[in-house]
Design a protein around this motif. Structure first.
Motif, PDB file in Angstrom:
ATOM      1  N   LEU A  65       4.564  27.104 -11.049  1.00 49.75           N
ATOM      2  CA  LEU A  65       3.801  26.270 -11.969  1.00 49.75           C
ATOM      3  C   LEU A  65       3.768  24.815 -11.522  1.00 49.75           C
ATOM      4  CD1 LEU A  65       5.094  27.790 -15.328  1.00 49.75           C
ATOM      5  CD2 LEU A  65       2.976  28.312 -14.116  1.00 49.75           C
ATOM      6  N   THR A  66       4.914  24.278 -11.108  1.00 48.52           N
ATOM      7  CA  THR A  66       4.990  22.864 -10.748  1.00 48.52           C
ATOM      8  C   THR A  66       4.308  22.590  -9.418  1.00 48.52           C
ATOM      9  OG1 THR A  66       7.090  22.662 -11.940  1.00 48.52           O
ATOM     10  CG2 THR A  66       6.535  20.912 -10.409  1.00 48.52           C
ATOM     11  N   PHE A  67       4.717  23.314  -8.370  1.00 44.58           N
ATOM     12  CA  PHE A  67       4.105  23.089  -7.059  1.00 44.58           C
ATOM     13  C   PHE A  67       2.637  23.507  -7.082  1.00 44.58           C
ATOM     14  CE2 PHE A  67       2.806  24.725  -2.875  1.00 44.58           C
ATOM     15  CZ  PHE A  67       2.906  23.553  -2.136  1.00 44.58           C
ATOM     16  N   GLY A  68       2.339  24.610  -7.761  1.00 48.83           N
ATOM     17  CA  GLY A  68       0.951  25.076  -7.824  1.00 48.83           C
ATOM     18  C   GLY A  68       0.038  24.043  -8.436  1.00 48.83           C
ATOM     19  N   ALA A  69       0.438  23.472  -9.580  1.00 47.77           N
ATOM     20  CA  ALA A  69      -0.373  22.446 -10.233  1.00 47.77           C
ATOM     21  C   ALA A  69      -0.497  21.209  -9.352  1.00 47.77           C
ATOM     22  CB  ALA A  69       0.238  22.077 -11.577  1.00 47.77           C
ATOM     23  N   ALA A  70       0.613  20.792  -8.733  1.00 45.72           N
ATOM     24  CA  ALA A  70       0.592  19.607  -7.874  1.00 45.72           C
ATOM     25  C   ALA A  70      -0.317  19.815  -6.670  1.00 45.72           C
ATOM     26  CB  ALA A  70       2.012  19.266  -7.413  1.00 45.72           C
ATOM     27  N   PHE A  71      -0.247  20.997  -6.058  1.00 41.36           N
ATOM     28  CA  PHE A  71      -1.063  21.243  -4.860  1.00 41.36           C
ATOM     29  C   PHE A  71      -2.547  21.308  -5.230  1.00 41.36           C
ATOM     30  CE2 PHE A  71      -3.119  23.418  -1.420  1.00 41.36           C
ATOM     31  CZ  PHE A  71      -2.504  22.893  -0.293  1.00 41.36           C
ATOM     32  N   ILE A  72      -2.872  21.911  -6.366  1.00 46.71           N
ATOM     33  CA  ILE A  72      -4.279  21.997  -6.770  1.00 46.71           C
ATOM     34  C   ILE A  72      -4.821  20.603  -7.089  1.00 46.71           C
ATOM     35  CG2 ILE A  72      -5.793  22.817  -8.630  1.00 46.71           C
ATOM     36  CD1 ILE A  72      -4.085  25.422  -8.543  1.00 46.71           C
ATOM     37  N   LEU A  73      -3.989  19.738  -7.686  1.00 49.07           N
ATOM     38  CA  LEU A  73      -4.412  18.361  -7.914  1.00 49.07           C
ATOM     39  C   LEU A  73      -4.611  17.626  -6.588  1.00 49.07           C
ATOM     40  CD1 LEU A  73      -2.241  17.339 -10.978  1.00 49.07           C
ATOM     41  CD2 LEU A  73      -4.725  17.423 -10.879  1.00 49.07           C
ATOM     42  N   TYR A  74      -3.704  17.850  -5.653  1.00 48.17           N
ATOM     43  CA  TYR A  74      -3.835  17.257  -4.307  1.00 48.17           C
ATOM     44  C   TYR A  74      -5.134  17.714  -3.655  1.00 48.17           C
ATOM     45  CZ  TYR A  74      -2.910  16.875   0.755  1.00 48.17           C
ATOM     46  OH  TYR A  74      -3.000  16.622   2.102  1.00 48.17           O
ATOM     47  N   ASP A  75      -5.403  18.998  -3.746  1.00 49.67           N
ATOM     48  CA  ASP A  75      -6.620  19.553  -3.157  1.00 49.67           C
ATOM     49  C   ASP A  75      -7.867  19.008  -3.855  1.00 49.67           C
ATOM     50  OD1 ASP A  75      -7.774  21.399  -1.228  1.00 49.67           O
ATOM     51  OD2 ASP A  75      -8.379  22.604  -2.936  1.00 49.67           O
ATOM     52  N   GLY A  76      -7.786  18.850  -5.180  1.00 48.69           N
ATOM     53  CA  GLY A  76      -8.904  18.261  -5.920  1.00 48.69           C
ATOM     54  C   GLY A  76      -9.150  16.825  -5.514  1.00 48.69           C
ATOM     55  N   GLY A  77      -8.073  16.074  -5.273  1.00 50.53           N
ATOM     56  CA  GLY A  77      -8.213  14.690  -4.807  1.00 50.53           C
ATOM     57  C   GLY A  77      -8.893  14.607  -3.454  1.00 50.53           C
ATOM     58  N   ARG A  78      -8.599  15.550  -2.581  1.00 48.60           N
ATOM     59  CA  ARG A  78      -9.202  15.566  -1.243  1.00 48.60           C
ATOM     60  C   ARG A  78     -10.705  15.827  -1.299  1.00 48.60           C
ATOM     61  NH1 ARG A  78      -5.628  16.493   3.643  1.00 48.60           N
ATOM     62  NH2 ARG A  78      -7.687  16.647   4.561  1.00 48.60           N
ATOM     63  N   GLU A  79     -11.154  16.517  -2.346  1.00 54.97           N
ATOM     64  CA  GLU A  79     -12.576  16.861  -2.455  1.00 54.97           C
ATOM     65  C   GLU A  79     -13.440  15.693  -2.928  1.00 54.97           C
ATOM     66  OE1 GLU A  79     -14.050  19.731  -1.500  1.00 54.97           O
ATOM     67  OE2 GLU A  79     -12.069  20.188  -0.698  1.00 54.97           O
ATOM     68  N   ILE A  80     -12.809  14.651  -3.456  1.00 58.34           N
ATOM     69  CA  ILE A  80     -13.561  13.501  -3.962  1.00 58.34           C
ATOM     70  C   ILE A  80     -13.821  12.516  -2.825  1.00 58.34           C
ATOM     71  CG2 ILE A  80     -13.479  11.496  -5.495  1.00 58.34           C
ATOM     72  CD1 ILE A  80     -11.905  13.141  -7.437  1.00 58.34           C
TER      73      ILE A  80
END
Length: 407
Positions: A65-80
């Motif tokens: 839950l913690t790493f998964g949420a953090a990585f998806i946020l990181y990946d979302g940041g890269r898309e902007i």
């Protein structure tokens, strides 16, 4: 070896196998993949077949839950892309900050009334479901040639507001756990979490981007995919250690890494391609794991008890909170002059997904008071917004004449 619990190793294999089968089913049934992951989690979890249950391994559950949420946020940041944000930055900023707060307050008020909860728990529910989901929105817009400024605003907002939503949830949890509410102190804590998280994210993003780019500091260019994973772990851990938001930090680190060319940092083509494939694969794995775990955690007893109240809260989010938030935030951006059809479209398109799911599962795993109500509301919000809104996005875009090339 005989004393080792083999189910600890079997569960990840089961989750991934069920995840890829669910992905294929979603293609055949024309449904969002995360809906199928949720259903799969329910089927293989304790409620139905009881094949897998990660609650037995709390540390595994917490890491997913913690790493998964953090990585998806990181990946979302890269898309902007920061260049694209220049025209729409005012509206995106307002939607991702004021819009999330307005949604939290309005939904929190509704939840407080219908569930007869203390206000702080109503606000917790509002904070969990206030943000939208880039993981659900990006695939939808890949298939729709929608007007660019509308598309970029919705996608950018979804990436930014996930981080703000996560910070608000953690703030509500801190207030609940301390048992004391002080507007001044809690506001300072919120600002501290955002600012410290952002600063750590910037520093980590620049350092790790430099380490894999073609410059004199590029020591780990051939390890670019691994460095991406380290960047998420480092940004989250360091921010949390100094009182910042690990989720905000991971998002900002991703934003910096995704826009490294603005800092004249370039990753060689081969390493960039490999890094992209690895990052997309890890993001997919984390999305599968989070939603299947959420499905395993679904409390059907709570849903049977609270489904009417939860439905009212979701309808309040979709038809009251979101329209008010979009109307106020777009009207405050005097420069862009949003048209009525664009505003209506943004009011409708706000799918709930990965980050609310991860935050809900975290609340359940920590045994927070009224966690079963939070879980019931989140499960219903995800189901209704994905089945009702995601499946009607293209039709609405056509009705509102927002498809490029159409009159």
């Amino acid at each position: 070896m005989e004393n080792m619990d083999l189910s600890l190793y079997a569960i990840p294999a089961i989750i991934l196998l069920v995840g890829i089968i669910s992905s294929k089913l979603s293609e055949w049934l024309k449904l969002p993949d995360i809906v199928m992951y949720l259903i799969a989690g329910v089927i293989i979890g304790p409620a139905v077949l009881n094949i897998a249950n990660v609650e037995t391994y709390s540390s595994v559950n917490q890491f997913i839950l913690t790493f998964g949420a953090a990585f998806i946020l990181y990946d979302g940041g890269r898309e902007i892309k920061l260049k694209v944000l220049r025209e729409i930055k005012g509206t995106v900023f307002l939607l991702a900050t004021l819009g999330v707060i307005l949604s939290m307050v309005i939904v929190g008020g509704i939840a407080t009334l219908v569930f007869k909860l203390p206000l702080i728990y109503g606000l917790l529910i509002g904070a969990v479901i206030a943000s939208t989901d880039p993981a659900a929105l990006v695939p939808i817009f890949k298939n729709i040639n929608i007007k660019k400024r509308v598309k970029q605003t919705i996608i950018s907002e979804s990436a930014f507001n996930d981080a703000i939503g996560a910070v608000l949830v953690l703030t509500m949890l801190l207030i609940i756990q301390s048992g004391d509410f002080s507007l001044g102190e809690d506001l300072i804590d919120l600002i501290k979490m955002i600012v410290f998280g952002a600063l750590v994210g910037i520093v980590v993003g620049i350092i790790f981007s430099s380490s894999v780019s073609d410059n004199k500091f590029a020591l780990f260019t051939e390890f670019a995919p691994i460095v991406s994973l380290i960047a998420v772990l480092a940004s989250y851990t360091l921010a949390e250690a100094i009182g910042g938001s690990g989720y905000m930090s991971a998002f900002i680190a991703g934003l910096i890494c995704g826009n490294k060319k603005l800092f004249h940092l370039y990753v060689p083509d081969q390493e960039y391609i490999v890094q992209t494939h690895v990052r997309e694969t890890v993001a997919t794995i984390m999305k599968i794991a989070i939603f299947i775990v959420l499905g395993m955690h679904v409390d059907f007893q709570a849903i049977s008890l609270y489904w009417k109240q939860a439905l009212i809260v979701v309808l309040g989010l979709v038809f009251i909170a979101r329209p008010i938030s979009v109307f106020i935030c777009t009207k405050m951006d005097f420069k862009l002059k949003w048209e009525r059809n664009e505003m209506l479209f943004m009011m409708w398109v706000r799918e709930t997904g990965v980050i609310p799911a991860a935050l809900s599962s975290m609340i359940v795993s920590q045994h927070v008071e009224n966690a079963e109500i939070v879980s019931a509301v989140v499960f219903m919000t995800i189901g209704i917004t994905l089945l009702g809104q995601a499946t009607t996005t293209q039709l609405l875009a056509k009705k509102l004449h927002l498809i490029e090339g159409e009159k």
